[in-house]
Design a protein around this motif. Structure first.
Motif, PDB file in Angstrom:
ATOM      1  N   VAL A 117       8.153  -2.753  18.237  1.00 48.65           N
ATOM      2  CA  VAL A 117       6.849  -3.271  17.834  1.00 48.65           C
ATOM      3  C   VAL A 117       6.720  -3.062  16.323  1.00 48.65           C
ATOM      4  N   ASP A 118       6.665  -4.157  15.594  1.00 50.32           N
ATOM      5  CA  ASP A 118       6.458  -4.069  14.143  1.00 50.32           C
ATOM      6  C   ASP A 118       4.980  -4.285  13.848  1.00 50.32           C
ATOM      7  N   VAL A 119       4.416  -3.391  13.058  1.00 51.42           N
ATOM      8  CA  VAL A 119       2.998  -3.474  12.711  1.00 51.42           C
ATOM      9  C   VAL A 119       2.892  -3.622  11.195  1.00 51.42           C
ATOM     10  N   MET A 120       2.350  -4.760  10.743  1.00 57.44           N
ATOM     11  CA  MET A 120       2.225  -5.018   9.305  1.00 57.44           C
ATOM     12  C   MET A 120       0.772  -5.336   8.972  1.00 57.44           C
ATOM     13  N   LEU A 121       0.357  -4.984   7.764  1.00 57.33           N
ATOM     14  CA  LEU A 121      -0.979  -5.373   7.318  1.00 57.33           C
ATOM     15  C   LEU A 121      -1.060  -6.903   7.306  1.00 57.33           C
ATOM     16  N   LYS A 122      -2.221  -7.443   7.649  1.00 57.39           N
ATOM     17  CA  LYS A 122      -2.408  -8.893   7.582  1.00 57.39           C
ATOM     18  C   LYS A 122      -2.169  -9.353   6.135  1.00 57.39           C
ATOM     19  N   PRO A 123      -1.646 -10.575   5.935  1.00 62.78           N
ATOM     20  CA  PRO A 123      -1.306 -11.044   4.589  1.00 62.78           C
ATOM     21  C   PRO A 123      -2.471 -10.953   3.607  1.00 62.78           C
ATOM     22  N   ILE A 146      -4.751  -8.766   3.443  1.00 61.63           N
ATOM     23  CA  ILE A 146      -5.186  -7.386   3.186  1.00 61.63           C
ATOM     24  C   ILE A 146      -4.332  -6.780   2.065  1.00 61.63           C
ATOM     25  N   LEU A 147      -4.978  -6.174   1.085  1.00 61.81           N
ATOM     26  CA  LEU A 147      -4.257  -5.527  -0.022  1.00 61.81           C
ATOM     27  C   LEU A 147      -3.358  -4.417   0.532  1.00 61.81           C
ATOM     28  N   ASP A 148      -2.122  -4.330  -0.003  1.00 69.86           N
ATOM     29  CA  ASP A 148      -1.167  -3.331   0.486  1.00 69.86           C
ATOM     30  C   ASP A 148      -0.799  -2.394  -0.668  1.00 69.86           C
ATOM     31  N   GLN A 189       4.715  -2.972   3.069  1.00 69.81           N
ATOM     32  CA  GLN A 189       5.211  -1.848   3.871  1.00 69.81           C
ATOM     33  C   GLN A 189       4.398  -1.755   5.152  1.00 69.81           C
ATOM     34  N   GLY A 190       5.099  -1.545   6.295  1.00 66.07           N
ATOM     35  CA  GLY A 190       4.395  -1.409   7.573  1.00 66.07           C
ATOM     36  C   GLY A 190       5.091  -0.384   8.437  1.00 66.07           C
ATOM     37  N   LYS A 191       4.759  -0.418   9.738  1.00 65.83           N
ATOM     38  CA  LYS A 191       5.309   0.572  10.668  1.00 65.83           C
ATOM     39  C   LYS A 191       6.221  -0.125  11.685  1.00 65.83           C
ATOM     40  N   ARG A 192       7.229   0.621  12.132  1.00 67.82           N
ATOM     41  CA  ARG A 192       8.138   0.119  13.163  1.00 67.82           C
ATOM     42  C   ARG A 192       8.156   1.139  14.299  1.00 67.82           C
TER      43      ARG A 192
END
Lengths: 83, 83
Positions: free
Chosen positions: A6-12, A14-16, A39-42
């Motif tokens: 499950v890859d979890v990324m900030l919505k495009p 949303i500032l990262d 950068q996100g979570k795996r």
């Protein structure tokens, strides 16, 4: 046993800040040519038994309610391997 | 422009407290059948120009020296899409 990712990324939209910090540091470290960094979570889930539609539906629900904050994040579910 | 993904995960022999915390919470939330959970980081890099061998070698070096702590983490580089 199968592995589901499950890859979890900030919505495009949303500032990262973490991704921006990495991107700004790269040229200083001599790495050019990277236009953007996000950068996100795996999450790697080892699933008991076969990954059938029911198991995938459950994992989707788990990702939606627990692994991702769907107000600001998108998630993507992939079956990686059946051992 | 192409997207290259770098996944950074703790080495298998390294204890993953975050993953364990997620795994222990799942049954309480009604999600059974997940034998193990590992949590890591996912970097999405937007690369200027084609992702040729030279660019991939540079990204490997970037991952090794900056994105991952190779003492405790493994990293995996994947070219996801050429736009």
């Amino acid at each position: 046993m199968a592995r589901v990712v499950v890859d979890v990324m900030l919505k495009p939209e949303i500032l990262d800040p973490q991704g921006q910090a990495v991107q700004r540091a790269l040229p200083r470290l001599g790495f050019k040519g990277i236009a953007d960094v996000r950068q996100g979570k795996r999450f790697e889930l080892e699933v008991d038994g076969p990954v059938d539609d029911a198991a995938l539906a459950r994992i989707h629900e788990m990702a939606e309610t627990f692994l991702a904050n769907t107000v600001i994040e998108d998630f993507f579910v992939k079956v990686e391997e059946e051992k």
